[in-house]
Design a protein around this motif. Structure first.
Motif, PDB file in Angstrom:
ATOM      1  N   VAL A  53      27.355  31.600  34.485  1.00  0.00           N
ATOM      2  CA  VAL A  53      28.202  32.641  35.068  1.00  0.00           C
ATOM      3  C   VAL A  53      28.182  32.457  36.577  1.00  0.00           C
ATOM      4  O   VAL A  53      27.108  32.373  37.190  1.00  0.00           O
ATOM      5  CB  VAL A  53      27.710  34.046  34.683  1.00  0.00           C
ATOM      6  CG1 VAL A  53      28.576  35.114  35.346  1.00  0.00           C
ATOM      7  CG2 VAL A  53      27.727  34.219  33.162  1.00  0.00           C
ATOM      8  N   MET A  54      29.373  32.383  37.186  1.00  0.00           N
ATOM      9  CA  MET A  54      29.494  31.996  38.589  1.00  0.00           C
ATOM     10  C   MET A  54      29.930  33.150  39.486  1.00  0.00           C
ATOM     11  O   MET A  54      30.843  33.895  39.147  1.00  0.00           O
ATOM     12  CB  MET A  54      30.498  30.845  38.709  1.00  0.00           C
ATOM     13  CG  MET A  54      29.990  29.536  38.152  1.00  0.00           C
ATOM     14  SD  MET A  54      31.305  28.316  37.829  1.00  0.00           S
ATOM     15  CE  MET A  54      31.558  28.606  36.071  1.00  0.00           C
ATOM     16  N   ASP A  55      29.270  33.274  40.632  1.00  0.00           N
ATOM     17  CA  ASP A  55      29.593  34.270  41.653  1.00  0.00           C
ATOM     18  C   ASP A  55      29.965  33.525  42.924  1.00  0.00           C
ATOM     19  O   ASP A  55      29.146  32.791  43.479  1.00  0.00           O
ATOM     20  CB  ASP A  55      28.392  35.191  41.877  1.00  0.00           C
ATOM     21  CG  ASP A  55      28.707  36.307  42.862  1.00  0.00           C
ATOM     22  OD1 ASP A  55      29.894  36.613  43.073  1.00  0.00           O
ATOM     23  OD2 ASP A  55      27.752  36.861  43.443  1.00  0.00           O
ATOM     24  N   TRP A  56      31.190  33.709  43.430  1.00  0.00           N
ATOM     25  CA  TRP A  56      31.743  32.915  44.522  1.00  0.00           C
ATOM     26  C   TRP A  56      31.768  33.686  45.832  1.00  0.00           C
ATOM     27  O   TRP A  56      32.029  34.884  45.871  1.00  0.00           O
ATOM     28  CB  TRP A  56      33.170  32.483  44.184  1.00  0.00           C
ATOM     29  CG  TRP A  56      33.263  31.500  43.065  1.00  0.00           C
ATOM     30  CD1 TRP A  56      33.213  31.767  41.725  1.00  0.00           C
ATOM     31  CD2 TRP A  56      33.428  30.085  43.187  1.00  0.00           C
ATOM     32  NE1 TRP A  56      33.332  30.603  40.999  1.00  0.00           N
ATOM     33  CE2 TRP A  56      33.468  29.559  41.877  1.00  0.00           C
ATOM     34  CE3 TRP A  56      33.551  29.214  44.270  1.00  0.00           C
ATOM     35  CZ2 TRP A  56      33.632  28.196  41.612  1.00  0.00           C
ATOM     36  CZ3 TRP A  56      33.704  27.858  44.011  1.00  0.00           C
ATOM     37  CH2 TRP A  56      33.736  27.368  42.699  1.00  0.00           C
ATOM     38  N   ASN A  57      31.559  32.944  46.926  1.00  0.00           N
ATOM     39  CA  ASN A  57      31.762  33.445  48.284  1.00  0.00           C
ATOM     40  C   ASN A  57      32.595  32.401  49.013  1.00  0.00           C
ATOM     41  O   ASN A  57      32.124  31.300  49.289  1.00  0.00           O
ATOM     42  CB  ASN A  57      30.428  33.664  48.989  1.00  0.00           C
ATOM     43  CG  ASN A  57      30.594  34.214  50.406  1.00  0.00           C
ATOM     44  OD1 ASN A  57      31.716  34.392  50.892  1.00  0.00           O
ATOM     45  ND2 ASN A  57      29.476  34.480  51.071  1.00  0.00           N
ATOM     46  N   LEU A  58      33.851  32.737  49.314  1.00  0.00           N
ATOM     47  CA  LEU A  58      34.765  31.782  49.930  1.00  0.00           C
ATOM     48  C   LEU A  58      34.773  31.854  51.452  1.00  0.00           C
ATOM     49  O   LEU A  58      35.496  31.097  52.098  1.00  0.00           O
ATOM     50  CB  LEU A  58      36.184  31.989  49.389  1.00  0.00           C
ATOM     51  CG  LEU A  58      36.353  31.876  47.867  1.00  0.00           C
ATOM     52  CD1 LEU A  58      37.827  31.966  47.490  1.00  0.00           C
ATOM     53  CD2 LEU A  58      35.720  30.599  47.341  1.00  0.00           C
ATOM     54  N   ALA A  59      33.967  32.740  52.021  1.00  0.00           N
ATOM     55  CA  ALA A  59      33.880  32.841  53.488  1.00  0.00           C
ATOM     56  C   ALA A  59      32.428  33.038  53.906  1.00  0.00           C
ATOM     57  O   ALA A  59      32.071  34.032  54.545  1.00  0.00           O
ATOM     58  CB  ALA A  59      34.756  33.982  53.993  1.00  0.00           C
TER      59      ALA A  59
END
Length: 280
Positions: free
Chosen positions: A242-248
């Motif tokens: 399960v993936m948790d993203w931070n694009l900044a």
């Protein structure tokens, strides 16, 4: 009591390119059977085997996701992982872990992965000049000169050192390195949520694995969950991420360069032996 884990196909993983994703749609059995009757055996022609479904919507979702991932220049992603491991006794157990990946394209990455029960606690460093693997538990590290880009590094790591980095798929989806022809079945399951994020759920099938993927809806089609079922191993072990993203993210560039601790011990990478044809 400690138990040793037997090596399985998923231990080299995330996944090897687009071909190692996951599926899994169950087929329904007939509710009841009629009274036994003597009947001629049906011919092959009267019961043709239906081909696996290939829904364009599912394949388009992979292409869209891959195209979006290639636009990302800086990002962080946290993987909450559960995976089946096989003990030397043959018993299958599930272990949990956490992995974290930080990327600055085109030439910097840091990856860490920790699974307590399997005694894995590793870090991977790449700063555009050197590639290093460090074991936090045993304090051993190996470091080599690296190519100029992350994509080149992934190829060199696999081909020269037999290291299949588990986040490789993030750089492969939607490119010519993703073997689309390996997918035998692709279907859309339906809408759902992963950690309150609206997603679409898809299932795929390859020869050796089934795989499922949950892709975020809207303008940021990020993979939010991945399940891989290895069909060729006994017990069909699964890998769930399960993936948790931070694009900044705010990133300290020192994260990508390995500085050996005083108690660290350097070792050498084992180079894969390339078989050569005997022309004699």
């Amino acid at each position: 009591m400690k138990h040793r884990f037997a090596r399985n196909a998923q231990s080299a993983l995330l996944i090897s390119t687009l071909v190692i994703l996951v599926g899994g749609c169950s087929t329904q059995q007939a509710a009841s059977l009629p009274e036994p009757q003597v009947q001629p055996a049906p011919s092959v022609e009267s019961n043709p085997v239906e081909p696996f479904p290939m829904e364009p919507k599912a394949m388009d979702a992979l292409r869209k996701m891959g195209g979006f991932l290639r636009t990302l220049k800086t990002f962080e992603v946290r993987f909450k992982v559960s995976k089946d491991e096989v003990l030397d006794s043959g018993q299958k157990v599930m272990v949990d872990g956490i992995s974290e990946l930080t990327v600055q394209a085109p030439s910097r990455l840091h990856f860490s992965t920790k699974i307590d029960e399997a005694h894995r606690d590793l870090q991977f460093f790449y700063d555009g000049k050197a590639f290093t693997i460090y074991g936090n538990t045993n304090k051993f590290y190996a470091s080599v000169a690296a190519p100029a880009t992350t994509h080149e590094l992934l190829d060199v790591a696999e081909e020269r050192y037999d290291i299949d980095l588990p986040f490789r798929d993030l750089f492969s989806w939607g490119t010519d390195k993703a073997d689309i022809t390996a997918i035998q079945s692709a279907i859309y399951i339906g809408p759902t949520k992963i950690n309150d994020v609206p997603c679409d759920h898809y299932a795929f099938r390859n020869v050796d694995v089934d795989w499922q993927i949950w892709i975020e809806q809207g303008k940021t089609p990020l993979p939010r969950k991945l399940v891989i079922t290895t069909k060729e191993e006994e017990g069909h072990p699964q890998y769930v991420s399960v993936m948790d993203w931070n694009l900044a993210p705010k990133i300290n560039k020192q994260l990508f360069t390995f500085v050996p601790p005083k108690d660290a011990h350097k070792i050498e990478f084992a180079v894969v032996e390339v078989a050569t044809e005997n022309t004699k």
